[in-house]
Design a protein around this motif. Structure first.
Motif, PDB file in Angstrom:
ATOM      1  N   CYS A 264       0.851  -1.205   0.000  1.00  0.00           N
ATOM      2  CA  CYS A 264       0.000   0.000   0.000  1.00  0.00           C
ATOM      3  C   CYS A 264       0.879   1.243   0.000  1.00  0.00           C
ATOM      4  O   CYS A 264       1.221   1.772   1.063  1.00  0.00           O
ATOM      5  CB  CYS A 264      -0.935  -0.017   1.199  1.00  0.00           C
ATOM      6  SG  CYS A 264      -2.129  -1.364   1.129  1.00  0.00           S
ATOM      7  N   ALA A 266       0.037   3.998  -1.768  1.00  0.00           N
ATOM      8  CA  ALA A 266      -0.757   5.190  -2.100  1.00  0.00           C
ATOM      9  C   ALA A 266      -0.825   6.149  -0.923  1.00  0.00           C
ATOM     10  O   ALA A 266      -0.792   5.727   0.231  1.00  0.00           O
ATOM     11  CB  ALA A 266      -2.169   4.767  -2.511  1.00  0.00           C
ATOM     12  N   VAL A 268      -3.344   7.823   0.481  1.00  0.00           N
ATOM     13  CA  VAL A 268      -4.812   7.878   0.486  1.00  0.00           C
ATOM     14  C   VAL A 268      -5.256   9.071   1.329  1.00  0.00           C
ATOM     15  O   VAL A 268      -4.723   9.286   2.419  1.00  0.00           O
ATOM     16  CB  VAL A 268      -5.379   6.569   1.095  1.00  0.00           C
ATOM     17  CG1 VAL A 268      -6.894   6.558   1.038  1.00  0.00           C
ATOM     18  CG2 VAL A 268      -4.795   5.355   0.394  1.00  0.00           C
ATOM     19  N   PRO A 298     -12.242   4.989   4.502  1.00  0.00           N
ATOM     20  CA  PRO A 298     -11.845   3.657   4.955  1.00  0.00           C
ATOM     21  C   PRO A 298     -10.326   3.542   4.898  1.00  0.00           C
ATOM     22  O   PRO A 298      -9.688   4.166   4.047  1.00  0.00           O
ATOM     23  CB  PRO A 298     -12.497   2.722   3.929  1.00  0.00           C
ATOM     24  CG  PRO A 298     -12.709   3.564   2.721  1.00  0.00           C
ATOM     25  CD  PRO A 298     -12.964   4.963   3.225  1.00  0.00           C
ATOM     26  N   ASP A 299      -9.742   2.768   5.799  1.00  0.00           N
ATOM     27  CA  ASP A 299      -8.303   2.536   5.775  1.00  0.00           C
ATOM     28  C   ASP A 299      -8.044   1.264   4.962  1.00  0.00           C
ATOM     29  O   ASP A 299      -8.345   0.156   5.405  1.00  0.00           O
ATOM     30  CB  ASP A 299      -7.753   2.411   7.197  1.00  0.00           C
ATOM     31  CG  ASP A 299      -6.238   2.471   7.210  1.00  0.00           C
ATOM     32  OD1 ASP A 299      -5.604   1.732   6.420  1.00  0.00           O
ATOM     33  OD2 ASP A 299      -5.673   3.266   7.981  1.00  0.00           O
ATOM     34  N   ILE A 300      -7.503   1.453   3.772  1.00  0.00           N
ATOM     35  CA  ILE A 300      -7.324   0.327   2.841  1.00  0.00           C
ATOM     36  C   ILE A 300      -6.298  -0.657   3.406  1.00  0.00           C
ATOM     37  O   ILE A 300      -6.514  -1.870   3.428  1.00  0.00           O
ATOM     38  CB  ILE A 300      -6.893   0.854   1.458  1.00  0.00           C
ATOM     39  CG1 ILE A 300      -7.993   1.764   0.905  1.00  0.00           C
ATOM     40  CG2 ILE A 300      -6.614  -0.297   0.495  1.00  0.00           C
ATOM     41  CD1 ILE A 300      -7.553   2.668  -0.216  1.00  0.00           C
ATOM     42  N   LEU A 301      -5.175  -0.104   3.879  1.00  0.00           N
ATOM     43  CA  LEU A 301      -4.110  -0.952   4.432  1.00  0.00           C
ATOM     44  C   LEU A 301      -4.640  -1.797   5.591  1.00  0.00           C
ATOM     45  O   LEU A 301      -4.448  -3.013   5.621  1.00  0.00           O
ATOM     46  CB  LEU A 301      -2.948  -0.055   4.886  1.00  0.00           C
ATOM     47  CG  LEU A 301      -1.809  -0.732   5.644  1.00  0.00           C
ATOM     48  CD1 LEU A 301      -1.126  -1.777   4.781  1.00  0.00           C
ATOM     49  CD2 LEU A 301      -0.792   0.315   6.106  1.00  0.00           C
ATOM     50  N   GLY A 317       2.794  -1.568   4.433  1.00  0.00           N
ATOM     51  CA  GLY A 317       2.289  -0.195   4.403  1.00  0.00           C
ATOM     52  C   GLY A 317       3.431   0.790   4.293  1.00  0.00           C
ATOM     53  O   GLY A 317       4.600   0.439   4.477  1.00  0.00           O
ATOM     54  N   PHE A 318       3.099   2.018   3.993  1.00  0.00           N
ATOM     55  CA  PHE A 318       4.076   3.091   3.965  1.00  0.00           C
ATOM     56  C   PHE A 318       3.728   4.082   5.075  1.00  0.00           C
ATOM     57  O   PHE A 318       2.571   4.184   5.474  1.00  0.00           O
ATOM     58  CB  PHE A 318       4.054   3.805   2.601  1.00  0.00           C
ATOM     59  CG  PHE A 318       4.951   3.136   1.603  1.00  0.00           C
ATOM     60  CD1 PHE A 318       4.665   1.857   1.157  1.00  0.00           C
ATOM     61  CD2 PHE A 318       6.084   3.781   1.124  1.00  0.00           C
ATOM     62  CE1 PHE A 318       5.497   1.218   0.251  1.00  0.00           C
ATOM     63  CE2 PHE A 318       6.926   3.159   0.221  1.00  0.00           C
ATOM     64  CZ  PHE A 318       6.638   1.874  -0.216  1.00  0.00           C
ATOM     65  N   LYS A 332       2.685   2.572  13.908  1.00  0.00           N
ATOM     66  CA  LYS A 332       1.742   2.372  12.790  1.00  0.00           C
ATOM     67  C   LYS A 332       1.648   0.908  12.400  1.00  0.00           C
ATOM     68  O   LYS A 332       0.578   0.399  12.099  1.00  0.00           O
ATOM     69  CB  LYS A 332       2.193   3.224  11.595  1.00  0.00           C
ATOM     70  CG  LYS A 332       1.187   3.245  10.464  1.00  0.00           C
ATOM     71  CD  LYS A 332       1.459   4.372   9.502  1.00  0.00           C
ATOM     72  CE  LYS A 332       1.244   5.715  10.181  1.00  0.00           C
ATOM     73  NZ  LYS A 332       1.529   6.832   9.301  1.00  0.00           N
ATOM     74  N   LYS A 336      -1.961  -0.827  12.370  1.00  0.00           N
ATOM     75  CA  LYS A 336      -2.601  -1.223  11.109  1.00  0.00           C
ATOM     76  C   LYS A 336      -2.663  -2.742  10.948  1.00  0.00           C
ATOM     77  O   LYS A 336      -3.359  -3.243  10.072  1.00  0.00           O
ATOM     78  CB  LYS A 336      -1.836  -0.637   9.927  1.00  0.00           C
ATOM     79  CG  LYS A 336      -1.719   0.882   9.968  1.00  0.00           C
ATOM     80  CD  LYS A 336      -2.643   1.535   8.996  1.00  0.00           C
ATOM     81  CE  LYS A 336      -2.376   3.028   8.930  1.00  0.00           C
ATOM     82  NZ  LYS A 336      -3.238   3.697   7.979  1.00  0.00           N
TER      83      LYS A 336
END
Ligand code: C5P
Length: 390
Positions: A264, A266, A268, A298-301, A317-318, A332, A336
């Motif tokens: 992930c 992006a 967002v 929404p949190d995609i990750l 994730g980033f 994080k 996540k």
């Protein structure tokens, strides 16, 4: 690697020479077919010198020597670089009226096509229909890039640079460690509509996410790139789903499941407007600006990383931070539920820039990577993904 290069008529044909040089440096054997149009832009002598092989440019002369069928059977890949609108139209319709088109019709090898033409020719519905036909037949379309043309004009139609074409060729022929694996990559910003003309966005360029998608494909992965609005060209050999909002991005990721890994990258948008106006909001003289009510996206990750039968084995994730980069990344990762976090300091020129200095946060600890071009960060990360999935 046996590459049969078809050079057709475009001012970008000189770049085929540089591509040949790069491929031969990688150990590839390259033979070239020069079309009549291509011969207007590069000489057969230049191609012969740089391939180290005799150049084929005439159907009937080739028949006397090796024959177009043997030529068609020889390569692992036929690379049409540059591909003119005319040559692609002939390919789409099965026309075989010269050596290049006969070989392209007769070959069972993989075919990669790198278009180069004026933006208006590229945008023409005829060209677009031909491209769609070729793509549906499994031809890999590399580019074109968007940028300045030979004429004082700019737009999509530039031949992809030789280095990127070489990577695309490696990706198509890859028997790499990620063969048979499916990886979802998110990239770019999202746009959250305020009204039909305004939106909330951020400065993400998609460079890092797109480079990761290309690097994974180069290792043989089947990649689904879910991209917000960016100016980056589609990485060759990658399936691209273009989306606008975070909610669209999540839906596209879920539609792409199952996957072995999800990256992930992006940026967002955290918030969208609570209500999207259906008409353009009016500026009323004398009245204060309207309040902008926000709702959480929404949190995609976190959604992809949530435990469940469809969770990819590796979720990355980033973390874009401007302070306490590593501490925030460690927190994080836990919050996540993802396996790794790639953390970077975005207080400088990282967003939209060409380089990135990242820290890889895993269960095992924190690795500080040196400042590298985003393509190199992508290659390193792709290699680690391959290791983790092995
Ligand atoms: O929470 P934050 O935005 O800092 O987390 C960044 C990471 O979470 C990135 O990998 C980003 O792609 C992902 N993310 C997401 N969906 C969101 C927000 C962030 O996938 N709505």
């Amino acid at each position: 690697m046996r590459i049969l290069l078809v050079v057709s008529g475009s001012v970008a044909a000189y770049k085929a020479l540089e591509l040949t040089r790069l491929l031969r440096r990688d150990g590839a054997q390259v033979m070239a077919i020069l079309t009549a149009g291509g011969a207007r832009f590069v000489t057969r002598e230049a191609l012969a010198a740089i391939t180290g092989e005799r150049v084929h440019d005439d159907l009937w002369a080739a028949e006397a020597e090796i024959g177009h069928i043997r030529l068609a059977r020889w390569p692992d890949l036929v690379a049409v670089v540059p591909a003119s609108a005319d040559l692609m139209a002939k390919m789409a319709h099965g026309i075989a009226d010269d050596l290049a088109t006969c070989v392209l019709l007769a070959t069972r090898a993989k075919i990669l096509v790198a278009p180069a033409m004026n933006p208006a020719m590229w945008a023409h519905p005829a060209t677009q229909a031909n491209i769609a036909t070729l793509r549906a037949r499994g031809v890999v379309i590399a580019g074109p890039d968007d940028g300045p043309m030979a004429e004082p004009e700019s737009g999509p139609g530039r031949l992809v640079e030789p280095g990127a074409l070489r990577d695309a060729i490696h990706a198509v022929l890859s028997d790499g460690p990620l063969k048979g694996r499916h990886v979802i990559v998110t990239s770019g910003p999202t746009h959250e509509a305020i009204d039909p003309v305004r939106y909330i966005a951020n400065r993400s360029s998609g460079k890092q996410g797109h480079a990761i998608a290309a690097a994974l494909a180069a290792l043989g992965a089947r990649v689904t790139l879910v991209s917000g609005p960016v100016a980056q060209p589609d990485p060759p050999g990658v399936a691209v789903a273009r989306v606008e909002s975070a909610r669209d991005m999540l839906a596209a990721c879920e539609a792409a499941l199952p996957a072995d890994a999800a990256i992930c990258a992006a940026a967002v948008a955290d918030w969208r407007t609570a209500r999207e106006a259906t008409q353009k909001m009016k500026k009323v003289p004398g009245e204060p600006p309207p309040p902008l009510d926000l709702a959480l996206n929404p949190d995609i990750l976190a959604t992809l990383a949530a435990p469940g039968p469809r969770r990819p084995a590796l979720v990355v994730g980033f973390a874009a931070e401007t302070e306490a980069v590593v501490d925030n990344a460690i927190a994080k990762r836990a919050r996540k539920g993802c396996d790794w976090i790639v953390a970077n300091d975005v207080s400088g020129d990282v967003m939209g820039g060409a380089e990135n200095a990242v820290h890889l946060v895993t269960e095992a600890g924190v690795e500080d990577w040196p400042r590298l071009p985003k393509q190199d960060v992508a290659r390193r990360l792709a290699a680690r993904v391959a290791e983790a999935l092995a």
